[in-house]
Write an enzyme that holds these catalytic residues in place. Structure first.
Site, PDB file in Angstrom:
ATOM      1  N   PRO A 246       0.793  -1.245   0.000  1.00 17.12           N
ATOM      2  CG  PRO A 246       0.099  -0.891   2.209  1.00 17.12           C
ATOM      3  CD  PRO A 246       0.830  -1.875   1.337  1.00 17.12           C
ATOM      4  CB  CYS A 247       2.862   2.967  -2.590  1.00 19.25           C
ATOM      5  SG  CYS A 247       1.805   2.732  -4.039  1.00 19.25           S
ATOM      6  CG  HIS A 248      -3.001   3.650  -0.658  1.00 18.00           C
ATOM      7  ND1 HIS A 248      -2.757   2.329  -0.968  1.00 18.00           N
ATOM      8  CD2 HIS A 248      -3.885   3.626   0.375  1.00 18.00           C
ATOM      9  CE1 HIS A 248      -3.472   1.539  -0.178  1.00 18.00           C
ATOM     10  NE2 HIS A 248      -4.158   2.307   0.653  1.00 18.00           N
TER      11      HIS A 248
END
Length: 306
Positions: A246-248
């Protein structure tokens, strides 16, 4: 010798001798060495430091660089060169950014979702599927949407998403609320990736420990990994496992949303998607667009999962 002179000597040795020697020896610090000439290393490093990954360096300072760089620019160049030397950043990623700064050979190392989507015989990766829907919608509705003024933000932070009524389960503590089997599968995908550097593998594995409903920052991750915010940012920019990794959930240190899929700031092309994802998980923003609450720091590298 003055401090400036010492820095100039260190920089000159690094890009003319150290890095070319490692490239010619195919040192394992990088899974691939796309260049081996001194001027190529200088181009890549200076475009990513002096040019900040947006402009070629000689549009900002005069040539020759070594005589016109400030002490801070020399420090930045040496630091990034050391990160290349130790494998903390991916040289191919940096080279691609440099080439894009110069309008050359975009997508040299990877295909964009648009290009891949045009070929039915080449299935999209999970990371490409993640952005393909937005890309297709952008193309379909480009003629219908009015063009916004450059100073006008596309985001509306006034309406906050309510926190989920149900508390996360035990399995929600890690990553997206998936089962431990899914987490193990994702970690195995990271560890078995054929071209990622050891640093990138550790970065993505560590990112899995940021829970649903929380966020962290580039600085927090770089402190934990003993690297740099730039190295973390480059890893997020080229995350091949989104949204499973989850780079967000990685934001700027000042509480703004930072970058997403190569664009930076709240006016970036994919900024709305990042905000939407975070709000759907329970992360809140104030009316100015800054995140509410403290960043997550209790990282875990899942070394126990073998």
């Amino acid at each position: 010798m003055s401090n400036l002179g010492a820095l100039q000597e260190r920089w000159h040795t690094l890009y003319t001798r150290t890095l070319p020697a490692l490239a010619k020896a195919r040192d394992p610090a990088q899974s691939r060495w796309p260049v081996n000439l001194d001027h190529c290393f200088a181009r890549i490093i200076l475009d990513n430091t002096i040019g900040n990954g947006e402009k070629q360096w000689d549009k900002i300072i005069a040539k020759p660089a070594i005589r016109n760089m400030t002490e801070q620019q020399l420090h930045d160049a040496i630091s990034l060169g050391r990160d290349i030397e130790t494998g903390k950043v991916d040289l191919c990623d940096l080279d691609e950014i440099s080439l894009q700064c110069r309008g050359k050979n975009e997508g040299k190392y990877r295909s964009t979702p648009n290009k891949r989507a045009q070929s039915p015989n080449k299935p999209l990766t999970r990371g490409e599927e993640y952005f393909a829907e937005d890309t297709n919608q952008d193309q379909a509705s480009a003629r219908k949407k009015p063009r916004l003024d450059k100073q006008q933000t596309k985001l509306n932070f006034q309406t906050e998403t309510k926190l989920p009524e149900d508390k996360p389960s035990v399995t929600d503590v890690w990553q997206t609320g998936a089962t431990i089997e899914f987490i193990e599968e994702t970690i195995n995908r990271i560890r078995s990736h054929p071209t990622l550097t050891p640093y990138r593998k550790r970065l993505y594995t560590t990112l899995l420990s940021v829970p649903r409903g929380r966020y962290t920052t580039y600085a927090a991750m770089s402190d934990y990994l003993n690297s740099s915010a730039r190295a973390v940012g480059n890893g997020m920019r080229h995350n091949p496992f989104a949204p499973d990794v989850p780079c967000h959930r990685v934001l700027a240190a000042n509480g703004t949303i930072g970058g997403f899929h190569g664009d930076w700031g709240k006016d970036g092309k994919y900024a709305n998607k990042k905000i939407e994802l975070l709000r759907s998980e329970g992360v809140r923003f104030d009316s100015s667009g800054k995140v509410v609450g403290a960043p997550f720091h209790r990282f875990h590298t899942f070394e126990d999962l073998r």
